[in-house]
Scaffold this motif. Structure first.
Motif, PDB file in Angstrom:
ATOM      1  N   LEU A   1      -1.325   8.902  -7.965  1.00  9.48           N
ATOM      2  CA  LEU A   1       0.255   8.520  -7.567  1.00  9.48           C
ATOM      3  C   LEU A   1       0.388   7.025  -7.548  1.00  9.48           C
ATOM      4  O   LEU A   1      -0.503   6.228  -7.103  1.00  9.48           O
ATOM      5  CB  LEU A   1       0.643   9.325  -6.260  1.00  9.48           C
ATOM      6  N   SER A   2       1.617   6.474  -7.839  1.00 10.84           N
ATOM      7  CA  SER A   2       1.920   5.415  -7.633  1.00 10.84           C
ATOM      8  C   SER A   2       1.973   5.194  -6.149  1.00 10.84           C
ATOM      9  O   SER A   2       2.233   6.123  -5.215  1.00 10.84           O
ATOM     10  CB  SER A   2       3.230   4.750  -8.256  1.00 10.84           C
ATOM     11  N   GLY A   3       2.228   3.841  -5.660  1.00  9.55           N
ATOM     12  CA  GLY A   3       2.461   3.466  -4.202  1.00  9.55           C
ATOM     13  C   GLY A   3       3.646   4.127  -3.867  1.00  9.55           C
ATOM     14  O   GLY A   3       3.832   4.537  -2.459  1.00  9.55           O
ATOM     15  N   GLY A   4       4.757   3.949  -4.542  1.00  6.24           N
ATOM     16  CA  GLY A   4       5.950   4.828  -3.902  1.00  6.24           C
ATOM     17  C   GLY A   4       5.818   6.296  -3.840  1.00  6.24           C
ATOM     18  O   GLY A   4       6.245   6.759  -2.770  1.00  6.24           O
ATOM     19  N   MET A   5       5.221   6.869  -4.798  1.00  5.50           N
ATOM     20  CA  MET A   5       4.968   8.371  -4.668  1.00  5.50           C
ATOM     21  C   MET A   5       4.147   8.652  -3.519  1.00  5.50           C
ATOM     22  O   MET A   5       4.366   9.588  -2.800  1.00  5.50           O
ATOM     23  CB  MET A   5       4.213   8.756  -5.942  1.00  5.50           C
ATOM     24  N   VAL A   6       2.938   7.835  -3.287  1.00  2.54           N
ATOM     25  CA  VAL A   6       2.154   7.989  -2.053  1.00  2.54           C
ATOM     26  C   VAL A   6       2.901   8.120  -0.754  1.00  2.54           C
ATOM     27  O   VAL A   6       2.657   8.918   0.080  1.00  2.54           O
ATOM     28  CB  VAL A   6       0.910   7.071  -1.878  1.00  2.54           C
ATOM     29  N   ARG A   7       4.063   6.952  -0.682  1.00  7.97           N
ATOM     30  CA  ARG A   7       4.971   6.775   0.440  1.00  7.97           C
ATOM     31  C   ARG A   7       5.669   8.020   0.748  1.00  7.97           C
ATOM     32  O   ARG A   7       5.934   8.779   1.624  1.00  7.97           O
ATOM     33  CB  ARG A   7       5.905   5.533   0.408  1.00  7.97           C
TER      34      ARG A   7
END
Length: 206
Positions: A153-159
């Motif tokens: 996942l991208s950083g935004g998806m992890v968030r």
């Protein structure tokens, strides 16, 4: 001296002053430093913003309210239960959702496995877990990524996965430390809409 302050975000949800979260003279250490010094606080359902410069004690306060660290002085009660060195905190922890500033996870877990693991830790009854997990994943817009590993996942998806685990137990207290870091403008609008939905029944601190 740097200080943090709590505001009501009235454009999202006005709140009344009550005692879902109640503190008097709350003092909390971060390592050797006193990070929260003699705080008086009372919060009810609604959305509240915690503002302050770096080093003001915002994250330490969040950690104390999440029962990750115990106060060294003063009193703190959450949902009417006192938080101290002798308290049994399991009942109140079932009612808390917490997104820390640094989110830890097993990289090989899928998004669904990650949220399922947290819903198990929060002792949500077996019969409602699958539905709770699916709803949380859908609310943060990750339904199409539910079976993808967290490491992809991208950083935004992890968030967003972190927000999902925080809300999966329908918490009465929701603590979100920098929840919109890495989210794009559309995702931030969706996040605010989610907070509006939660505000009537949840004490939210962002």
């Amino acid at each position: 001296q740097a200080v943090a302050r709590v505001i009501d975000i009235e454009e999202i949800a006005p709140t009344t002053y009550a005692s879902v979260v109640h503190a008097e003279g709350l003092t909390v250490r971060a390592g050797r430093r006193i990070a929260v010094d003699g705080l008086d606080l009372a919060l009810d359902n609604g959305v509240h913003g915690l503002l302050g410069p770096n080093g003001a004690g915002k994250t330490t306060l969040m950690r104390a309210l999440a029962t990750v660290v115990r106060p060294v002085a003063g009193t703190l009660s959450l949902l009417g239960r006192t938080v101290d060195a002798w308290a049994d905190l399991r009942p109140v922890r079932r009612e808390i959702g917490y997104l820390p500033q640094e989110l830890g996870f097993y990289r090989r877990f899928t998004v669904r496995e990650f949220v399922e693991y947290l819903v198990w830790l929060k002792e949500v009854p077996d019969e409602v877990r699958p539905g709770a997990v699916q709803r949380a994943i859908e609310r943060v817009g990750l339904a199409d990524r539910a079976d993808h590993q967290m490491r992809t996942l991208s950083g935004g998806m992890v968030r967003r996965a972190g927000i999902a685990q925080a809300i999966v137990n329908d918490p009465r207290i929701l603590l979100l430390d920098e929840p919109t870091a890495g989210l794009d403008p559309d995702q931030r609008l969706q996040f605010r809409a989610t907070l509006r939905d939660l505000a009537d029944d949840t004490c939210v601190l962002v």
